[in-house]
Motif scaffolding. Structure first.
Motif, short mmCIF file in Angstrom:
data_model
loop_
_atom_site.label_atom_id
_atom_site.label_comp_id
_atom_site.label_asym_id
_atom_site.label_seq_id
_atom_site.Cartn_x
_atom_site.Cartn_y
_atom_site.Cartn_z
N ALA A 219 0.86 -1.25 -0.07
CA ALA A 219 0.15 0.02 0.18
C ALA A 219 0.65 1.32 0.03
N ASP A 220 2.21 1.07 0.58
CA ASP A 220 3.03 2.19 0.43
C ASP A 220 3.81 2.26 -0.84
N GLY A 221 3.58 1.47 -1.67
CA GLY A 221 4.28 1.53 -2.77
C GLY A 221 5.39 0.64 -3.36
N ALA A 222 5.82 -0.11 -2.02
CA ALA A 222 7.02 -1.06 -2.02
C ALA A 222 6.59 -2.15 -3.37
N GLU A 223 7.63 -2.82 -3.78
CA GLU A 223 7.63 -3.97 -4.79
C GLU A 223 7.42 -5.23 -3.86
N ALA A 224 6.78 -6.18 -4.58
CA ALA A 224 6.27 -7.28 -3.81
C ALA A 224 7.40 -8.01 -3.61
N GLY A 225 8.54 -8.46 -4.29
CA GLY A 225 9.61 -9.69 -4.29
C GLY A 225 10.15 -9.30 -2.93
N PRO A 226 10.65 -8.27 -2.71
CA PRO A 226 11.48 -8.19 -1.31
C PRO A 226 10.46 -8.36 -0.25
N LEU A 227 9.49 -8.00 -0.21
CA LEU A 227 8.51 -8.25 0.80
C LEU A 227 8.04 -9.37 1.01
N LEU A 228 7.94 -10.48 0.00
CA LEU A 228 7.65 -11.63 0.17
C LEU A 228 8.81 -12.41 0.72
N LYS A 229 9.87 -12.20 0.17
CA LYS A 229 11.24 -12.89 0.38
C LYS A 229 11.30 -12.65 2.08
#
Length: 284
Positions: A219-229
């Motif tokens: 929601a803050d605009g971050a990319e999914a990849g690093p968050l999922l890792k």
């Protein structure tokens, strides 16, 4: 207005006659399909159904065609008398309790296969599951003939599969999702939570916490990849093994997403001991 006590049906013909009489009187009929082992999450569905229509039908059917050969069909919790008490207390008008032979008579040979939204996520780990779900729900909708049917959002992929089947087959019923009911610590209510021992139950809320953190980052605009890792690492540290999937998907098509440029869901399935937990949260 209040109605008389809970009616029980095990066969299609008398149930249909009752529903037809209700609809003929101008009542809106709402169906809540369940597999029994009812808990507070189911009761929120019943309350929502009562708010949306004059008559509520709850079905209880542990559907054998949606369980894989290694899954827990025989062990799936069943307590029909307790379920019926809860339905009566909730003000449900009718309980539909078909036998397997009523749902799948001899030589039954039709299955509904839904493409697209069944691929990946639980579809990858439970082959045949969503065909079983689509077939039994289509049958229930045809048997009961409600105006509206309610499904919990905890099984989000299932909800989209049912929506797609109803749309593609022109079934004259509205499908609504109802937000997941949670324990105070965030754990999604599920009939399978009773399989968790005390230690696993203490760890289980980490699943929702991790999903919520990922959703906030998106929601803050971050990319999914690093968050999922990072989320996978946190789940592993909390004792979830294996983590079958942790993904960000489009909330309508379930297409993978790297950024939340449209309505999105963060979805996960993971084991704590021998118990498979699933959960999902909306982004934003």
């Amino acid at each position: 207005m209040s109605h008389t006590s809970l009616s029980r049906f095990t066969a299609v013909t008398p149930l249909r006659a009752t529903v037809a009489a209700w609809r003929g009187a101008g009542d809106r009929v709402v169906l809540v399909p369940t597999m029994g082992a009812l808990h507070a999450g189911h009761l929120t569905l019943m309350a929502r159904a009562k708010a949306l229509g004059e008559r509520v039908v709850a079905s209880i059917f542990v559907n054998p065609t949606q369980f894989g050969p290694t899954e827990d069909f025989s062990q799936y919790p069943r307590d029909t008398e307790a379920d019926l008490r809860l339905l009566a207390e909730a003000g449900v008008d009718a309980a539909y309790l078909p036998e397997v032979s009523e749902m799948y008579p001899a030589h039954f040979s039709t299955r509904i296969e839904v493409g697209g939204v069944t691929e990946g996520l639980c579809g990858a780990y439970r082959p045949g599951h969503f065909s079983g779900v689509a077939t039994v729900v289509t049958k229930l909708l045809n048997q009961v003939q409600p105006d509206l049917a309610l499904f919990g959002e905890k099984d989000f992929q299932q909800l989209l599969v049912i929506r797609r089947a109803v749309r593609d087959l022109d079934l004259p019923v509205e499908i609504q999702g109802v937000p997941t009911l949670r324990e105070a610590d965030g754990l999604a209510l599920s009939s399978r939570n009773r399989y968790l021992d005390a230690e696993a139950r203490a760890r289980a809320p980490r699943l929702h916490a991790v999903l919520s953190d990922i959703a906030a980052g998106l929601a803050d605009g971050a990319e999914a990849g690093p968050l999922l890792k990072q989320g996978r690492a946190e789940l592993a540290a909390a004792g979830f093994d294996p983590v079958q999937y942790l993904e960000v998907r489009d909330a309508e098509t379930l297409a993978p997403m790297e950024r939340a440029t449209r309505p999105a869901r963060v979805l996960a399935a993971a084991y704590l001991g021998r118990t498979r937990l699933i959960d999902n949260v909306p982004v934003g």
